[in-house]
Design a protein around this motif. Structure first.
Motif, short mmCIF file in Angstrom:
data_model
loop_
_atom_site.label_atom_id
_atom_site.label_comp_id
_atom_site.label_asym_id
_atom_site.label_seq_id
_atom_site.Cartn_x
_atom_site.Cartn_y
_atom_site.Cartn_z
N GLU A 176 -0.02 -6.85 -4.46
CA GLU A 176 -0.30 -5.43 -4.59
C GLU A 176 -0.23 -5.00 -6.05
N GLN A 211 -1.07 -4.21 7.04
CA GLN A 211 -1.49 -3.22 6.06
C GLN A 211 -0.91 -3.57 4.70
N ASP A 265 1.48 7.33 4.83
CA ASP A 265 1.88 6.34 5.82
C ASP A 265 1.68 6.74 7.28
N THR A 269 -6.83 9.18 -0.62
CA THR A 269 -5.42 8.82 -0.51
C THR A 269 -5.01 8.87 0.95
N ASP A 272 -0.67 -2.06 0.48
CA ASP A 272 -0.83 -0.90 -0.39
C ASP A 272 -1.85 -1.20 -1.48
N HIS A 317 -3.72 0.62 -5.00
CA HIS A 317 -3.73 1.68 -6.00
C HIS A 317 -4.95 1.45 -6.86
N THR A 375 -5.69 5.17 -3.06
CA THR A 375 -4.24 4.97 -3.00
C THR A 375 -3.75 5.06 -1.57
N GLY A 376 -2.94 4.08 -1.18
CA GLY A 376 -2.35 4.09 0.15
C GLY A 376 -2.53 2.75 0.84
N LYS A 377 -2.31 2.73 2.13
CA LYS A 377 -2.38 1.49 2.90
C LYS A 377 -3.75 1.32 3.55
#
Length: 172
Positions: free
Chosen positions: A96, A8, A132, A129, A10, A12, A57-59
């Motif tokens: 990232e 995974q 985790d 979004t 990240d 944005h 936004t996020g993994k």
């Protein structure tokens, strides 16, 4: 050669990058896609790729492979584009946003064909979004193999998110 990233990453603003020029932090959205027909993998700036995701936004699930030749197209991928890419140094990285984390890609300074595959872009866009402890919503596969340069192309498009980004690129 083989699988260099598998897990995974990240994102944005729905973005992740490949950089190969240590003196350049990358490129902006409009210049990355200028003159392209596809809007998921921006390759218009030499030595850089800007990759779009559905999730803001996020993994996201992310795999990078370097292969000896063009792979078969797996039907599990809903959206697929191809671009040409030539690293500007021998220090290419998957990076990232704001360079929080990076993975070395060990690409030679030769011409590559790049296939960027996506699954779940619309679900990622709808979720916006991801924190985790939630399961992954969208997943991506980035493949490199040596090949002469040729124009970018949209191989497969099924999601509204991909359609939006392709239209964006064509409007530049």
């Amino acid at each position: 050669m083989g699988r260099l990233v598998d897990g995974q990453v990240d994102v944005h603003y729905g973005q992740i990058y490949v950089h190969s020029d240590p003196s350049s932090p990358g490129s902006e959205l409009p210049e990355s896609f200028a003159g392209q027909s596809g809007g998921l993998c921006g390759a218009a700036v030499p030595g850089a790729l800007l990759l779009m995701t559905g999730l803001h936004t996020g993994k996201v699930g992310f795999t990078v492979e370097v292969l000896d030749q063009a792979p078969a197209l797996d039907p599990e991928w809903e959206d697929v584009v191809e671009v040409s890419f030539r690293p500007r140094s021998d220090s290419s990285e998957l990076v990232e946003f704001l360079q929080q984390n990076a993975w070395t890609l060990d690409l030679a300074e030769v011409d590559y064909r790049v296939r960027y595959c996506a699954r779940g872009m619309d679900a990622g866009r709808e979720a916006d979004t991801r924190v985790d402890d939630e399961p992954p919503v969208d997943c991506y596969l980035l493949q490199f193999w040596p090949a002469p340069a040729e124009p970018d192309r949209v191989v497969r498009q099924t999601s509204d998110a991909a359609a939006y980004w392709h239209e964006y690129a064509r409007g530049l």
